[in-house]
Design an enzyme around this catalytic site. Structure first.
Site, PDB file in Angstrom:
ATOM      1  N   GLU A  13       0.884  -1.105   0.023  1.00  0.00           N
ATOM      2  CA  GLU A  13      -0.086   0.129   0.055  1.00  0.00           C
ATOM      3  C   GLU A  13       0.809   1.185   0.091  1.00  0.00           C
ATOM      4  O   GLU A  13       0.525   2.392  -0.586  1.00  0.00           O
ATOM      5  CB  GLU A  13      -0.860  -0.035   1.230  1.00  0.00           C
ATOM      6  CG  GLU A  13      -1.992  -0.880   1.120  1.00  0.00           C
ATOM      7  CD  GLU A  13      -2.172  -2.494   1.106  1.00  0.00           C
ATOM      8  OE1 GLU A  13      -1.000  -2.652   1.404  1.00  0.00           O
ATOM      9  OE2 GLU A  13      -2.942  -3.194   0.886  1.00  0.00           O
TER      10      GLU A  13
ATOM     11  N   HIS B 238     -11.126  -4.118   9.575  1.00  0.00           N
ATOM     12  CA  HIS B 238     -11.710  -3.919   8.291  1.00  0.00           C
ATOM     13  C   HIS B 238     -13.062  -3.448   8.384  1.00  0.00           C
ATOM     14  O   HIS B 238     -14.016  -3.511   7.331  1.00  0.00           O
ATOM     15  CB  HIS B 238     -12.054  -5.455   7.598  1.00  0.00           C
ATOM     16  CG  HIS B 238     -10.986  -6.228   7.190  1.00  0.00           C
ATOM     17  ND1 HIS B 238     -10.068  -6.797   7.803  1.00  0.00           N
ATOM     18  CD2 HIS B 238     -10.408  -6.483   5.909  1.00  0.00           C
ATOM     19  CE1 HIS B 238      -8.991  -7.283   7.063  1.00  0.00           C
ATOM     20  NE2 HIS B 238      -9.170  -6.973   5.696  1.00  0.00           N
TER      21      HIS B 238
END
Ligand SMILES: Cc1ncc(C[n+]2csc(CCOP(=O)(O)OP(=O)(O)O)c2C)c(N)n1
Ligand SMILES: Cc1ncc(C[n+]2csc(CCOP(=O)(O)OP(=O)(O)O)c2C)c(N)n1
Ligand SMILES: [Mg+2]
Ligand SMILES: [Mg+2]
Lengths: 333, 326, 333, 326
Positions: free
Chosen positions: C69, C138
C-alpha cells in the site's frame, strides 16, 4: 529536592523500572548507539539522550534497531504479548506514518479482538511537537490522532515531575501506552524526587486555580497557558488551568466540574484544529456542561496547515500567550 | 528421519481436522450461518501441521487472514473456534474477533491477522523475548506469496537477522494473492533467493507432502532454536477454494482445481505413504477420520446452540483497566 | 433517469474521467485482476467491483500492484507530481495503517513544504466503515482521522448520485483527495444521470429541512438519520439534516446557519467518539453558534472500542435510528 | 568512455559547489544563522553529480534528508537554496520547507525528504508516469545505507520491477545511519546482492570517484531508459561531517575522518585524473573554484538580506484551492 530536566526525569524513570523488573527493556534506533562501529557502543542513548546510560548498565536490554519503525513497534508489541515490558522509542511522533498499523490495528486491538484474553504492556515513546524549526515532517503532535483509537492509552506530560511519574505508571500499566514527550520541554527542569513514584492515568493536574474561566491545555501548551494566565491575573481575570496529562483516559470529571464552576472554557493545543483535542474537549462541554456555559467555548490551536520551517512562520503557527489571552478574553465578552 | 507413530497419527488427525473444519465452514457460510470475511485453508493443511509439529505450547505462532489451519495445528480448540466463527460469546474470542482474529495466547497463538503482513513484526518481538530470556523458544510467522511484498514483512526479516532472534518465517506459496498470480506480484524470478538474500537459510518443501514440510520446518526451527538467528520455510501448495467464499476464481487455468484436488492432496499423500511404510494402517486412519467428522459435527452443533453476545459486552475487553478517567 | 448503485455510479465516473483525460489512470490491488494467471486479465475490477471494465478498455491505464500500500500511494503521489491524475484504490480504509506516511507526510504536505510550487492531483479511494461483520481491522471509518491533516481533501458520499459527482470533482481537483466509500452503501441505488456532472467540495447537502433540531450526519449515517427524522416527523419533531459530503473542506456556513435557526444540534458519525467528526462539529457550534444554542449538543457515535465481529455486537456498536432519535429528543428536553 | 570537456568542467563545478555550499552551511549553522535540522553531504558529492550528469530537466530525482547535494547536482539554484535554508520567504520553498524539503519541481527535483525512505515509492510513481506516457524519462531516488531497511524502500523496489518502471535506485553507502554502522543495521553480508535479488541489476562504484559513479549510473540509467525496468547504483563513500551539525561522532574509529578527507576526496581525485589526462588544466579548475567561492559568498550575502516571511503566509500554499468551505 533536585532540579531535573524532563529528559533526565524520564531517563531516571527508565532506570528505576529496569532496575525493578527484568522484563523491561528499551528498543529503538540508536537507543544504545554506535553498534557495528569502531566507536563506543552505548555512547548515544537516543538522539535526544533519553536512554543515556542504559546500555552500559544492561547491554542485553538496550536494543538498537535498523530504521524500521514498523518492526520496532511490532517487536515491542510481540514481546509484550508474551510477557515482557518493552519501552520502544520512535524518534519523532511524525514517524507514526510508517508504523501506524502496528500501533492502531495491532497493539491497540489485540485485547479486544482476542476476547479479553491477551495483555500487551508495551510503551511506545515519541518526541513530539513543534518549536524546533523542524518543518512539516518533524514537528507534529500526533497524540490527538492516537487519542482516537480505542485500546491505546495516551500520555502527554508537560513537565519533568509529571513525566517521571507518568512514565513509571506507563511501564507498570498492563495496556499499551503511547508516551508523547514534547521535545521543546526536554531541557526544562523542575523539582523531581529521586524516589520511585507514579502518577495515575486519567487524573488531571490543576496547574492554576481560578473562578472566571476554565483553561484546558496539553503538553507544551501548559507552561504557555500558565504564563498567560499569570499575566491575566494582573488584569483581574482568574482562571483554572487543567492539564489532563493523559488524553486517553481523559479526566472528564475534572474538566466538567471546573466548567460548571466557571461557565467558560478555553482549550489549548498545538495541533491543527480539525478533529483534534480542542474540539474533543469543547464537544464534551457543549454536551455535558451545556447548562453551565456562559460564553462561547474557544479553541486555541494551530491553523489548518502543516508546520512551517522558518522561525517567524512557526512562531505565528503555534499558539502563544497572546492568542491564549485573547481567547480567554473572548469567552468572557 | 523417523517420526514417532504418535506424531504421525496426530499429524494426520490435525490435517484431517483442518480439512473438515474448512469444508464445513464453507458449507455453513453458504447457509448464511457464518458472518464476515472468511478465508479457507483447505489444501494447505500440511504446511501448518508440518511446522507446528515441532512446536510446543510456549513457542508462538502468528497467523494470517487465512488462519484456521494454523490455529488448529497449534492446538486451538475446534469447538471454541467454530463458536467464534459463528460469533458466539462463548467463542475463543467471545465473538469479538471472528475468523480473521482467532487467537489463543495460552497456546502460543498470537492470532490470525486481517492485515496482510501484520504478523511478522510481532513475531520478531516474540522471538526477541525468547532471546532476552534465553529460554530456547522460537516464534513462527506465516506469510503468503502476496504478503511477502508488504514492507512490514521485509522489515521483520531484516530486523530478525540484526537481532539474531529465533524467528521462523514460513512462506506459503499458494500461487495467488487474491486474484493475482505470484509470477506478477513478486517481481523477481526466485522468491526463495530474495528471502535468503536477507541473510538466513530458507528450506523448501512441497506443501502437499507432510513429510517434506516436517523435514524443512524441522531444519528451520532447529536452526533458530539453536541460537543461529532466523530461518525460513518455503512451501508450495495451492488452495482448493477461492480467496473467499464465493470467489468466481477467474484466475484459474483450465483443470487447475481438479488437478490440485486430484494430485496435490496432503491427506491422500499421507495415506499413500502409510500404505507404503505400514506405520499406520488404514483402519487407524479411518478411525481418525470418523472421530474428526464427529468432532466437527459436534462443534457445529455447539456453535449453533451457543450463547449470543449481548450489547453490554461491546465495551468490555478494550482495556484491562482504563483508570480513573473511564 | 436510471437507478444506479453507488458502485456503478463511481464506476461510471471513473469511465467518464478516463475517457476525457488521458492522464487519468487507476492503480491498486486487483483493479484489473488475474495478472500473471492463466485466467482472464481484467476480470475482477477491484474486490468491490468499482473498477470493473476499465482494464478491458484501457489496459495501459489500469494497473495492478503487489500488496504494497505504501508503494501504491507513493506511485499515485509521484505520478501526480509529474502531471498525471491517478486514482488509486486502497481496498479498506483500515489499511491506511500501512501507508499513512505516504498520505499524510508526503502527499498532503508537498505543496506547503515546497512553497506552493507543486501540485499533486491524486485521488485515493477507500472502502470504509462498518456493517459487514468484518471486525476490528476491516470496519473503520478513518475519514475522521484524515480530516485532521491539512493539505488533504476528504470526501464521504452518502448516496450514488453524490458519489458520482464528487468523484468527478475529485479527479478534476488539483489537490490530493481522499475518497471514502461507505462499503455498506455500494449496493444502494438512486437516480443517477448518465451525463458527466460535478458536485463542488465544501457544499453540504440539505437532506431534510426542519425547524426544531439540526442534525449533521456523515456517510452511511445519512440514510439512517434521514429515516430517524422521518419517524420523528410523525411525532411532530422537524429537523434539518445536513450531509456535509466533504469533511475537508467543511461547509461550516451551512451548519452554522441551520444551528442559528434551530438552536439545537445533533451530530452523527459511525466512528468512535474521541477526536472525531462529531466532536469537531460540536466544537464548531459551541464556539461560533454559541449564542443560538438552546440545548446541549449531542453526539451520536460508536463507543470507545474497536469494531466487534458478531452481528449482534456490531449492531449495538454502530449508531442506529433509535440512538439518533434519542439524541434528538435529548437535545430538545 | 570519453566524456565531453564541457561535461567534465560542469561536473567539477557542481561537486565543488556542493562542497563549498555545505562547508559554508556548516559555518552558518555554527553562527546560529540557519535554524532546524540540517544534514551535510560533504564528501559524497561525486554520487549526486555522477548520477545527475545523465539526467535532463524532465527526468526526476527524489532525495533524502541529506539533500543539498542532490538538488544542486540536478540544477537547483544555489542562492534560492541558501535563502531557503535561512528561512527566507524568497527561498526556493518560501521558507516553508527548509533543508529537509528543498524542492524544485520545474527542474525535476521532487524534494528532499525528512522521512527515511519516503522518496522511493514516490519515485516509482514518477517512473510509472514516464512508462505510461512512453516519453523515455527516468526517475531516480536516492537512499542511504540505513534507509534501505525501511519497508517503503523494499516495496518500491519490488513495485518498480513488477510495473517495469524506469526507476533508478541510487543507494549511497556512507557506512552509517545516524550513529549505527551498516554492518549492524543491514543484516545480510551483501547489500548489493540483497538489492539485486529484487530483480534488477545494480552497478557498483567508488563514491569518491566521479568517473566510477558516472559510469555505473550511466549503465543503470541507460538500462531503465531503454525500457528494461528498474536498475540500481550502489556507491560507497563516507561523509565528512557528523550526521547532523554538532554530532560528537562517537562511532568513528581513530583516524577515520582524516583518512576520509585525505584519501577519499572526489575533488582531489578529479584533479589528479585531469592532471593525468590533460582534459582540463589546473588553471581552468582553479578558475572554477574561484567562481564557486564567489557564488556561495554571494548566495549567503543574499540569503542574509532576503525578505523574511510574515505571519499571513503561514496559511498560504496548503491547497491550490480549498473550495467553498474554506
Ligand atoms: C494491508 C492489507 N492489504 C490488503 C489486504 C487484502 N487482502 C487480504 S488477503 C490478500 C491476499 C493475500 O495473499 P497471500 O499473502 O498470498 O495469502 P493467501 O490469501 O494466498 O493465503 C489481500 C490482498 C489486507 N487484508 N491487508
Ligand atoms: C522514518 C524515519 N525514521 C527515522 C528518521 C531519523 N533519521 C534521519 S536520517 C537517519 C539516518 C539515515 O541513514 P542513511 O539512510 O544511511 O542516510 P545518511 O544519513 O547516512 O545519509 C535517521 C535514522 C527519519 N527521519 N525518518
Ligand atoms: Mg497466496
Ligand atoms: Mg548512511
Amino acid at each position: 529536592m533536585a532540579q531535573k530536566t524532563m529528559r533526565d526525569a524520564i531517563n531516571e524513570a527508565l532506570h528505576q523500572a529496569m532496575e525493578q523488573d527484568e522484563s523491561v527493556f528499551v528498543i529503538g534506533e540508536d537507543v544504545a548507539g554506535c553498534n557495528g562501529s569502531a566507536g563506543d557502543v552505548g555512547a548515544v542513548g537516543g538522539v535526544f539522550g533519553v536512554t543515556t546510560g542504559i546500555y552500559h548498565r544492561w547491554p542485553d536490554r538496550c536494543i538498537d534497531t535498523p530504521i524500521s519503525e514498523s518492526a520496532i513497534v511490532g517487536a515491542a508489541a510481540g514481546a509484550a504479548l508474551v510477557g515482557m515490558r518493552p519501552v520502544a522509542e520512535i524518534m519523532f511522533a511524525d514517524f507514526i506514518g510508517v508504523c501506524m498499523d502496528q500501533i492502531v490495528n495491532q497493539m491497540a486491538k489485540f485485547r479486544y479482538m482476542f476476547g479479553g484474553k491477551s495483555r500487551c504492556p508495551a510503551v511506545i515513546r515519541f518526541s513530539a511537537g513543534g518549536g524546533f524549526s523542524a518543518a512539516g515532517q518533524h514537528s507534529q503532535a500526533m497524540y490527538q490522532i492516537m487519542t482516537s483509537f480505542p485500546g491505546l492509552k495516551v500520555v502527554v506530560p508537560s513537565n519533568a515531575y509529571d513525566a517521571k511519574g507518568l512514565m513509571l505508571s506507563a511501564i507498570a500499566d498492563d495496556d499499551p501506552v503511547l508516551f508523547f514527550e514534547p521535545k521543546i520541554l526536554y531541557q526544562e527542569a523542575c523539582e523531581v524526587p529521586d524516589e520511585h513514584y507514579t502518577i495515575p492515568f486519567g487524573e488531571a493536574a490543576f496547574v492554576r486555580e481560578g473562578d472566571d474561566v476554565t483553561v484546558v491545555a496539553f503538553g507544551q501548551m501548559v507552561p504557555k497557558a500558565a504564563a498567560a494566565i499569570d499575566e491575566l491575573a494582573e488584569e483581574g481575570i482568574s482562571c483554572d488551568l487543567i492539564d489532563p496529562r493523559t488524553t486517553s483516559p481523559l479526566d472528564e470529571g475534572a474538566i466538567l466540574e471546573s466548567v460548571e464552576a466557571t461557565g467558560r472554557l478555553v482549550v489549548v493545543d498545538e495541533a491543527p484544529p480539525r478533529c483534534g483535542l480542542t474540539a474533543d474537549i469543547a464537544g464534551l462541554a457543549a454536551d455535558k456542561a451545556f447548562a453551565s456555559l456562559k460564553g462561547p467555548v474557544k479553541q486555541v490551536c494551530a491553523p489548518h496547515s502543516p508546520t512551517p520551517f522558518a522561525p517567524e512562520l512557526e512562531a505565528a503557527y503555534l499558539p502563544d500567550g497572546d492568542k491564549i489571552k485573547a481567547a480567554i478574553k473572548a469567552t468572557l465578552s | 528421519m523417523s517420526i514417532p507413530t504418535e506424531t504421525l497419527s496426530e499429524a494426520y488427525r490435525l490435517m484431517k481436522t483442518i480439512r473438515e473444519f474448512e469444508e464445513r465452514v464453507n458449507a455453513e457460510i453458504m447457509n448464511g450461518q457464518i458472518p464476515g470475511f472468511t478465508h479457507l485453508y483447505t489444501g494447505q493443511e500440511a504446511n501448518a501441521v508440518g511446522v507446528c509439529a515441532h512446536l510446543d505450547e510456549s513457542d508462538t505462532i502468528i497467523s494470517t487472514h487465512r488462519g484456521h489451519g494454523h490455529c488448529i495445528a497449534k492446538g486451538a480448540e475446534v469447538a471454541g473456534m467454530m463458536k467464534e466463527l459463528f460469533g458466539s460469546s462463548e467463542g475463543l474470542c467471545k465473538g469479538k474477533g471472528g475468523s480473521m482474529h482467532v487467537a489463543d495466547i495460552d497456546r502460543g497463538i498470537l492470532g490470525a491477522n486481517g492485515i496482510v503482513a501484520g504478523g511478522p513484526p510481532i513475531s520478531v518481538g516474540s522471538a526477541l523475548a525468547a532471546k532476552i530470556r534465553k529460554n530456547g523458544k522460537v516464534a513462527v510467522s506465516f506469510s503468503g506469496d502476496g504478503s511477502v511484498n508488504q514492507g512490514t514483512c521485509f522489515e521483520a526479516m531484516n530486523m530478525a537477522v540484526v537481532l539474531e532472534a529465533p524467528a521462523v518465517f514460513v512462506i506459503e506459496n499458494n500461487y495467488y494473492s487474491e486474484h493475482t498470480n505470484i509470477s506478477y506480484a513478486v517481481g523477481c524470478d526466485d522468491l526463495k533467493a530474495r528471502t535468503e538474500a536477507f541473510g538466513f537459510p530458507v528450506f523448501v518443501a512441497d506443501g502437499a507432502d507432510f513429510f517434506a514440510v516436517y523435514e524443512a520446518a524441522g531444519k528451520a526451527i532447529e536452526h533458530a532454536r539453536a541460537g543461529n538467528g532466523p530461518a525460513g520455510v518455503f512451501a508450495e501448495q495451492g488452495r482448493y477454494h477461492g480467496h473467499f467464499v464465493g470467489d468466481p476464481q477467474h484466475y484459474r487455468g483450465e483443470g487447475e482445481l481438479d488437478d490440485l484436488r486430484e494430485n496435490h492432496d496432503c491427506l491422500k499423500n499421507f495415506r499413500a505413504r502409510m500404505a507404503e511404510t505400514g506405520e499406520l494402517d488404514a483402519a487407524t486412519l479411518d478411525a481418525i477420520d470418523a472421530e474428526v467428522m464427529a468432532e466437527i459435527e459436534q462443534a457445529v452443533t455447539e456453535a449453533k446452540a451457543a450463547a449470543r453476545p449481548t450489547a453490554e459486552q461491546v465495551t468490555e475487553d478494550v482495556y484491562i483497566n482504563y483508570g480513573a478517567g473511564a
